[in-house]
Write a protein that holds these residues in place. Structure first.
Motif, PDB file in Angstrom:
ATOM      1  N   TYR A  34      66.923  32.787  20.216  1.00 53.40           N
ATOM      2  CA  TYR A  34      67.948  31.892  19.464  1.00 53.40           C
ATOM      3  C   TYR A  34      68.064  30.686  20.000  1.00 53.40           C
ATOM      4  O   TYR A  34      67.285  30.224  21.089  1.00 53.40           O
ATOM      5  N   GLY A  35      68.574  30.042  19.264  1.00 50.32           N
ATOM      6  CA  GLY A  35      68.973  28.418  19.367  1.00 50.32           C
ATOM      7  C   GLY A  35      70.278  28.211  19.665  1.00 50.32           C
ATOM      8  O   GLY A  35      71.197  28.959  19.569  1.00 50.32           O
ATOM      9  N   VAL A  36      70.635  26.906  20.495  1.00 49.25           N
ATOM     10  CA  VAL A  36      71.946  26.456  20.650  1.00 49.25           C
ATOM     11  C   VAL A  36      72.196  25.068  20.411  1.00 49.25           C
ATOM     12  O   VAL A  36      70.924  24.220  20.452  1.00 49.25           O
ATOM     13  N   PHE A  37      73.206  24.580  19.948  1.00 48.99           N
ATOM     14  CA  PHE A  37      73.569  23.179  20.082  1.00 48.99           C
ATOM     15  C   PHE A  37      74.037  22.737  21.042  1.00 48.99           C
ATOM     16  O   PHE A  37      75.057  23.449  21.917  1.00 48.99           O
ATOM     17  N   ILE A  38      73.947  21.443  21.627  1.00 42.65           N
ATOM     18  CA  ILE A  38      74.609  20.857  22.635  1.00 42.65           C
ATOM     19  C   ILE A  38      75.547  19.725  21.868  1.00 42.65           C
ATOM     20  O   ILE A  38      74.771  18.739  21.362  1.00 42.65           O
ATOM     21  N   ASP A  39      76.851  19.853  22.000  1.00 44.36           N
ATOM     22  CA  ASP A  39      77.684  19.136  21.082  1.00 44.36           C
ATOM     23  C   ASP A  39      77.455  19.234  19.712  1.00 44.36           C
ATOM     24  O   ASP A  39      76.468  19.753  19.040  1.00 44.36           O
ATOM     25  N   ALA A  40      78.390  18.736  18.737  1.00 33.66           N
ATOM     26  CA  ALA A  40      78.560  19.006  17.620  1.00 33.66           C
ATOM     27  C   ALA A  40      79.175  17.767  16.354  1.00 33.66           C
ATOM     28  O   ALA A  40      79.320  18.067  15.464  1.00 33.66           O
ATOM     29  N   GLY A  41      79.036  16.592  17.041  1.00 37.96           N
ATOM     30  CA  GLY A  41      79.372  15.453  16.084  1.00 37.96           C
ATOM     31  C   GLY A  41      80.867  15.349  15.895  1.00 37.96           C
ATOM     32  O   GLY A  41      81.716  15.878  16.679  1.00 37.96           O
ATOM     33  N   PHE A  42      81.241  14.736  14.828  1.00 38.27           N
ATOM     34  CA  PHE A  42      82.318  14.271  14.457  1.00 38.27           C
ATOM     35  C   PHE A  42      83.148  15.155  13.731  1.00 38.27           C
ATOM     36  O   PHE A  42      82.549  16.202  13.163  1.00 38.27           O
ATOM     37  N   PRO A  43      84.705  15.013  13.662  1.00 37.43           N
ATOM     38  CA  PRO A  43      85.470  16.167  13.104  1.00 37.43           C
ATOM     39  C   PRO A  43      85.231  15.944  11.444  1.00 37.43           C
ATOM     40  O   PRO A  43      85.906  17.015  10.845  1.00 37.43           O
ATOM     41  N   ASP A  44      84.837  14.906  10.988  1.00 32.83           N
ATOM     42  CA  ASP A  44      84.659  14.882   9.431  1.00 32.83           C
ATOM     43  C   ASP A  44      83.362  15.244   8.993  1.00 32.83           C
ATOM     44  O   ASP A  44      82.289  15.010   9.581  1.00 32.83           O
ATOM     45  N   GLU A  45      83.256  15.822   7.932  1.00 33.28           N
ATOM     46  CA  GLU A  45      82.079  16.428   7.349  1.00 33.28           C
ATOM     47  C   GLU A  45      81.052  15.111   7.089  1.00 33.28           C
ATOM     48  O   GLU A  45      79.789  15.514   7.390  1.00 33.28           O
ATOM     49  N   GLY A  88      77.638  30.273  12.119  1.00 38.68           N
ATOM     50  CA  GLY A  88      78.245  31.391  12.852  1.00 38.68           C
ATOM     51  C   GLY A  88      78.131  31.695  14.141  1.00 38.68           C
ATOM     52  O   GLY A  88      78.100  32.675  15.026  1.00 38.68           O
ATOM     53  N   ALA A  89      77.675  30.315  14.860  1.00 46.14           N
ATOM     54  CA  ALA A  89      77.414  30.430  16.383  1.00 46.14           C
ATOM     55  C   ALA A  89      78.837  30.309  16.956  1.00 46.14           C
ATOM     56  O   ALA A  89      79.958  29.902  16.180  1.00 46.14           O
ATOM     57  N   GLN A  90      79.026  30.873  18.170  1.00 44.40           N
ATOM     58  CA  GLN A  90      80.362  30.721  18.976  1.00 44.40           C
ATOM     59  C   GLN A  90      80.456  29.493  19.767  1.00 44.40           C
ATOM     60  O   GLN A  90      79.238  28.893  19.960  1.00 44.40           O
ATOM     61  N   VAL A  91      81.815  29.094  20.166  1.00 48.15           N
ATOM     62  CA  VAL A  91      82.000  27.797  20.742  1.00 48.15           C
ATOM     63  C   VAL A  91      82.126  28.172  22.020  1.00 48.15           C
ATOM     64  O   VAL A  91      83.170  28.860  22.782  1.00 48.15           O
ATOM     65  N   ALA A  92      81.595  27.231  23.099  1.00 44.46           N
ATOM     66  CA  ALA A  92      81.803  27.468  24.597  1.00 44.46           C
ATOM     67  C   ALA A  92      82.154  25.922  25.114  1.00 44.46           C
ATOM     68  O   ALA A  92      81.353  25.013  24.624  1.00 44.46           O
TER      69      ALA A  92
END
Length: 280
Positions: A34-45, A88-92
């Motif tokens: 599987y893959g993962v994100f490191i950080d997720a950008g800004f609060p607005d779409e 559908g990823a979880q947040v850590a």
């Protein structure tokens, strides 16, 4: 874009909205399982959509288990709610910042699935990602280490350009920040990928310079206190000169963090007048 085998950098912003930096980088790391994100950008779409477009259109919507947030600030963790709902990823996130992420980014709803405490290891399949506690910038700042490759994702803890502001109002402490920098010297690091600035291919040479800079700033501020410059705002003016309102705000936080460290070290004392210090 893919900057290393299975490691993708997605640059967001470009409108001056990411604090004192023109852009911020998030990353996607692919393992065999599987893959993962490191950080997720800004609060607005609008500003986070390019991250999800890349995940869907370039990568083909791969299985994604986790979003690892380096710290609470809005341009790094702001997009977790949207990215979580889409993938559908979880947040850590570091335990010290988890409550703030839920409150500020989740707007009161729980978005953090796993508060991190340090040294948790995640098997992506052929790659192991270790959570490394590096408090200082904020209380819950974390870095993430690809153990086999010696690649460290640092968010703001180490940046490709400039130095990070230690936010005492968000639980950050200069002493902890310096200790967290020194802690990284014990790791077998080959590459640092930060939230701001270029790839760093010789991080073990850069880290001592960052520590030295902080300690030299301590001495500079202590010298100014001894000369009679005692108010925070006057110290900021002497050190940084004229700045924009935004940079002046950050510079003030930086000076306060050094003053609090000098106070912890027994070298300075907070005076009775607000925002005023004197040598111990």
């Amino acid at each position: 874009m893919e900057i290393m085998d299975g490691i993708h950098q997605i640059t967001l912003g470009g409108d001056g909205s990411s604090g004192s930096h023109p852009t911020v980088s998030a990353y996607y790391v692919q393992g065999m399982d599987y893959g993962v994100f490191i950080d997720a950008g800004f609060p607005d779409e609008e500003r986070t959509r390019p991250l999800l477009d890349y995940w869907r259109d370039t990568l083909g919507s791969p299985k994604t288990e986790w979003i690892f947030v380096t710290h609470r600030h809005y341009e790094h963790g702001g997009g977790v709610k949207l990215v979580k709902e889409t993938t559908g990823a979880q947040v850590a996130v570091g335990a010290g910042d988890a409550e703030a992420v839920d409150a500020d980014i989740g707007q009161g709803s729980k978005v953090v699935d796993k508060p991190l405490h340090g040294d948790e290891v995640f098997d992506l399949g052929g790659r192991h990602l270790r959570a490394v506690a590096t408090p200082g910038h904020t209380l819950g700042t974390f870095c993430y280490l690809l153990e086999e490759e010696g690649i460290l994702f640092t968010g703001d803890h180490i940046m490709g350009q400039g130095t990070v502001v230690v936010r005492t109002d968000e639980g950050g402490r200069m002493t902890e920040h310096i200790d967290s920098l020194r802690k990284l010297l014990d790791l077998d690091l080959k590459t640092v990928l930060s939230g701001h600035g270029p790839v760093m291919n010789d991080p073990l040479a850069k880290i001592p310079d960052l520590v030295r800079h902080r300690l030299e700033r301590d001495e500079q501020i202590l010298g100014m206190l001894r000369e009679g410059t005692n108010h925070v705002d006057d110290l900021v003016s002497r050190i940084y000169g004229e700045t924009s309102e935004r940079l002046g705000f950050l510079a003030r936080h930086q000076v306060v963090a050094h003053l609090k460290k000098l106070e912890e070290d027994g070298r300075a004392i907070a005076a009775d007048q607000a925002d005023t210090y004197r040598p111990a």
